[in-house]
Design an enzyme around this catalytic site. Sequence first.
Site, PDB file in Angstrom:
ATOM      1  CG  LEU A   1      -1.858  -1.156   1.441  1.00  0.00           C
ATOM      2  CD1 LEU A   1      -2.616  -0.992   2.754  1.00  0.00           C
ATOM      3  CD2 LEU A   1      -2.824  -1.277   0.276  1.00  0.00           C
ATOM      4  CG  ASP A   2       0.321   4.424  -2.841  1.00  0.00           C
ATOM      5  OD1 ASP A   2       1.220   3.714  -3.314  1.00  0.00           O
ATOM      6  OD2 ASP A   2      -0.576   4.955  -3.526  1.00  0.00           O
ATOM      7  NE  ARG A   3       4.944   8.925   4.943  1.00  0.00           N
ATOM      8  CZ  ARG A   3       5.877   9.842   5.164  1.00  0.00           C
ATOM      9  NH1 ARG A   3       6.676  10.203   4.184  1.00  0.00           N
ATOM     10  NH2 ARG A   3       6.013  10.388   6.360  1.00  0.00           N
TER      11      ARG A   3
ATOM     12  CB  THR B   1      -3.179   3.592   0.888  1.00  0.00           C
ATOM     13  OG1 THR B   1      -3.221   4.509  -0.216  1.00  0.00           O
ATOM     14  CG2 THR B   1      -4.390   2.665   0.807  1.00  0.00           C
TER      15      THR B   1
END
Length: 248
Positions: free
Chosen positions: A65-67, A69
């Site tokens: 996951l993105d930072r 998210t």
Amino acid sequence: MTAFSHNTAITLLDETADYLVVDKPAPLKVHPNVPDGSPTLWSELCALLAYEIANGGQVSLINRLDRETSGVVLVAKNAATARRFGMAMMERRFHKSYRVIVFGWPSWDEFDLDAPLQRQGEVRPSAIWVKQCVHESGAACRTLFRVLRRIEREDGSRFTLLEASPITGRMHQIRAHLLHLGLPVVGDKLYGPDERCYLEFIETGWTPSLASRLLLPRQALHSARLELQGEASWEAPLPVEFEAFLQG
């Protein structure tokens, strides 16, 4: 920066001898990208699984996951499980469902968007290399959207809580698709109402000016459910900051 920026408290959702599942908070990074010693999901997991690692195990993140998210992350504890999950990923047996808050109300209740994505800088001038955009020459990309809740505040501002189910797995897929639909994600510095917020944030950090435009200090995107077809599924509850925002 607020205390929110330093949230590293991962929540254990499930665990077996072969894997564990955690709810990653935002904005905790998944992997370190600079050697500054700041906490990451990787470092937290290595500490949590120190005994397993010392006895021949490993830490393999199956989905990332993105930072900014939050939500479900599946982690294999050994090589055999990592291979099994990797094969299932290649066979598209994993199904993902996200919760996302956007500016505005869509004219539809359900929408199936099939629109290819490509790096914006490859097809038009762009100050941000990583940004994706819908373009006919891009890679095939499909996302299913469904309205869960519509919110209208006393000042007339409107927001929508959506379910987003990506069929493909492209970089920034959900966020880029929503911007294409005219429904930018609340708190999104790159695909939100103004991409200049991203450049401003890099230079200044979080400021009252950014808060007035983005409303949340993180992108309102949450990995709510991960399912391995025919085997198991895992869910992470809506973050408290999402609930607070939806309550106005």
